[in-house]
Design an enzyme around this catalytic site. Structure first.
Site, PDB file in Angstrom:
ATOM      1  N   LYS A 248       0.819  -1.228   0.000  1.00  0.00           N
ATOM      2  CA  LYS A 248       0.000   0.000   0.000  1.00  0.00           C
ATOM      3  C   LYS A 248       0.841   1.261   0.000  1.00  0.00           C
ATOM      4  O   LYS A 248       2.028   1.250   0.338  1.00  0.00           O
ATOM      5  CB  LYS A 248      -0.935   0.017   1.207  1.00  0.00           C
ATOM      6  CG  LYS A 248      -0.255  -0.076   2.580  1.00  0.00           C
ATOM      7  CD  LYS A 248       0.289   1.220   3.139  1.00  0.00           C
ATOM      8  CE  LYS A 248       0.963   1.053   4.483  1.00  0.00           C
ATOM      9  NZ  LYS A 248       1.695   2.230   4.964  1.00  0.00           N
TER      10      LYS A 248
ATOM     11  N   ASP B 191      -1.794  -2.501   9.830  1.00  0.00           N
ATOM     12  CA  ASP B 191      -1.983  -2.381   8.381  1.00  0.00           C
ATOM     13  C   ASP B 191      -2.615  -3.623   7.747  1.00  0.00           C
ATOM     14  O   ASP B 191      -2.916  -3.621   6.546  1.00  0.00           O
ATOM     15  CB  ASP B 191      -0.637  -2.127   7.681  1.00  0.00           C
ATOM     16  CG  ASP B 191      -0.119  -0.712   7.942  1.00  0.00           C
ATOM     17  OD1 ASP B 191      -0.920   0.177   8.289  1.00  0.00           O
ATOM     18  OD2 ASP B 191       1.107  -0.515   7.782  1.00  0.00           O
TER      19      ASP B 191
HETATM   20  O1  C5P Z   1       0.472  -2.440  14.505  1.00  0.00           O
HETATM   21  P1  C5P Z   1       1.888  -2.521  14.054  1.00  0.00           P
HETATM   22  O2  C5P Z   1       2.644  -3.658  14.693  1.00  0.00           O
HETATM   23  O3  C5P Z   1       2.039  -2.501  12.578  1.00  0.00           O
HETATM   24  O4  C5P Z   1       2.580  -1.172  14.558  1.00  0.00           O
HETATM   25  C1  C5P Z   1       3.982  -1.044  14.691  1.00  0.00           C
HETATM   26  C2  C5P Z   1       4.286   0.053  15.691  1.00  0.00           C
HETATM   27  O5  C5P Z   1       3.912   1.333  15.147  1.00  0.00           O
HETATM   28  C3  C5P Z   1       3.554  -0.034  17.000  1.00  0.00           C
HETATM   29  O6  C5P Z   1       4.244  -0.837  17.917  1.00  0.00           O
HETATM   30  C4  C5P Z   1       3.499   1.411  17.460  1.00  0.00           C
HETATM   31  O7  C5P Z   1       4.722   1.792  18.046  1.00  0.00           O
HETATM   32  C5  C5P Z   1       3.393   2.170  16.144  1.00  0.00           C
HETATM   33  N1  C5P Z   1       1.985   2.511  15.803  1.00  0.00           N
HETATM   34  C6  C5P Z   1       1.350   3.529  16.501  1.00  0.00           C
HETATM   35  N2  C5P Z   1       0.068   3.872  16.192  1.00  0.00           N
HETATM   36  C7  C5P Z   1      -0.606   3.224  15.204  1.00  0.00           C
HETATM   37  C8  C5P Z   1       0.017   2.193  14.454  1.00  0.00           C
HETATM   38  C9  C5P Z   1       1.318   1.853  14.796  1.00  0.00           C
HETATM   39  O8  C5P Z   1       1.956   4.128  17.399  1.00  0.00           O
HETATM   40  N3  C5P Z   1      -1.860   3.579  14.909  1.00  0.00           N
END
Ligand code: C5P
Length: 324
Positions: A11, A157
């Protein structure tokens, strides 16, 4: 034995607005995703050997094997590989179903075309394709909403990679509403400009927090006029691109400013950071313009690789199912 192959898109974020972090450390987002023609393919196969094994093969845009990334993926702990984590969640459900006798062993092959750690959701696309493939392999009959709910628990994502098209993400960016379905044609042509080194998403969010200590404005969802422009032609879209993570990412990686300047100088309609970066997305007028931009920008000193792709395309889907 059975084998199922599924694919899911990488994406680009057309818009990414970030709010102040909640006590759990996550940030509320209002973001619009566009699913790209760069896709991950995940093949799952029942196996007599118990456990989940994964093999990842990465490809260059010309279809040849990207030896360096393929080798690097061999060192990834399978427990952290998002395709494995996704498969394990569905494996637990399968253990109670008609395929229980074959649910204990699974082999996964990931054919990777989305750059690693680039802000293009390559790992999330692996999870999305693995969920769709395992749902079919073990005939679990989970619906789209259930897969999105499981996807959300794996990463913010993953839901976007499941639904595809152009989609609004709220909450952590993981509660989706589709604004426009994807198709094969490609309304928007992009040149994705890769960096030589990845950037850590949590670090970019932490830098955002340091910068915006004085307070972050309330988040608003796009108006109907903005939605029409985001889903419209490239000229309309070019006025809408915005990413609140661009400033913090540039503070961590100053050379990204040179990549953005090179893309603007080369004549891109608009340029934005993809997600938390470091990939920079340059919007082109059409396919021919994108090819010309990619040729020019591959030689830019801060660009490791320039990849021409397009969107919006469809979300995760089954490609084939075979008895073997
Ligand atoms: O959800 P995911 O593991 O992809 O997110 C990676 C990191 O990005 C999270 O641990 C967090 O630190 C940050 N994040 C965030 N707010 C979001 C998505 C991700 O702070 N909405």
């Amino acid at each position: 034995m059975r084998e199922v192959r599924a694919s899911a898109p990488g994406k680009v974020n057309l818009t990414l607005r970030v709010g102040a972090p909640t006590p759990d450390g996550y940030h509320p987002l209002v973001t619009v995703f566009e699913a790209l023609a760069l896709r991950e393919t995940v093949t799952v196969r029942t196996s007599k050997t118990p456990g989940v094994r994964v093999e990842t093969i990465a490809y260059l845009p010309d279809g040849s094997i990207d030896e360096a990334t393929t080798r690097a993926m061999e060192d990834v702990d399978p427990a952290t590989h998002l395709a494995v984590r996704a498969a394990r969640v569905l494996q637990r459900l399968a253990a109670a179903g008609p395929w229980a006798s074959t649910a204990a062993g699974l082999s996964i092959r990931v054919d990777k075309r989305v750059p690693v750690a680039g802000g293009m959701a390559g790992g999330s696309a692996d999870a999305a394709a693995a969920l769709v493939a395992c749902n079919e392999l073990w005939e679990l009959g989970l619906g789209a909403e259930q897969l999105v709910a499981i996807g959300r628990s794996l990463g913010a994502d993953v839901p976007a990679c499941l639904v595809g098209g152009i989609a609004l993400g709220t909450g952590r960016g993981d509660h989706m509403s589709v604004l426009r379905e994807g198709d094969e044609e490609g309304r928007h042509h992009w040149v994705m400009l890769l960096s030589r080194e990845g950037l850590s998403t949590p670090e970019v969010f932490r830098e955002f927090d340091r910068l915006d200590a004085a307070g972050v404005p309330a988040l608003a969802e796009p108006t109907p006029e903005e939605v029409a422009a985001l889903c419209g032609g490239p000229e309309e879209l070019s006025h809408c691109l915005v990413n609140d993570l661009q400033v913090p990412a540039l503070r961590l990686r100053a050379e990204l400013a040179d990549t953005i300047a090179s893309a603007k100088d080369a004549g891109a309609l608009a340029v934005t950071l993809s997600g938390s970066g470091p990939t920079v997305a340059a919007l082109a007028r059409d396919a021919e313009h994108a090819r010309a931009l990619a040729a020019t920008l591959s030689d830019a000193p801060t660009v490791a690789r320039a990849i021409h792709t397009h969107g919006p395309t469809c979300g995760a889907r089954i490609e084939s199912t075979e008895a073997i």
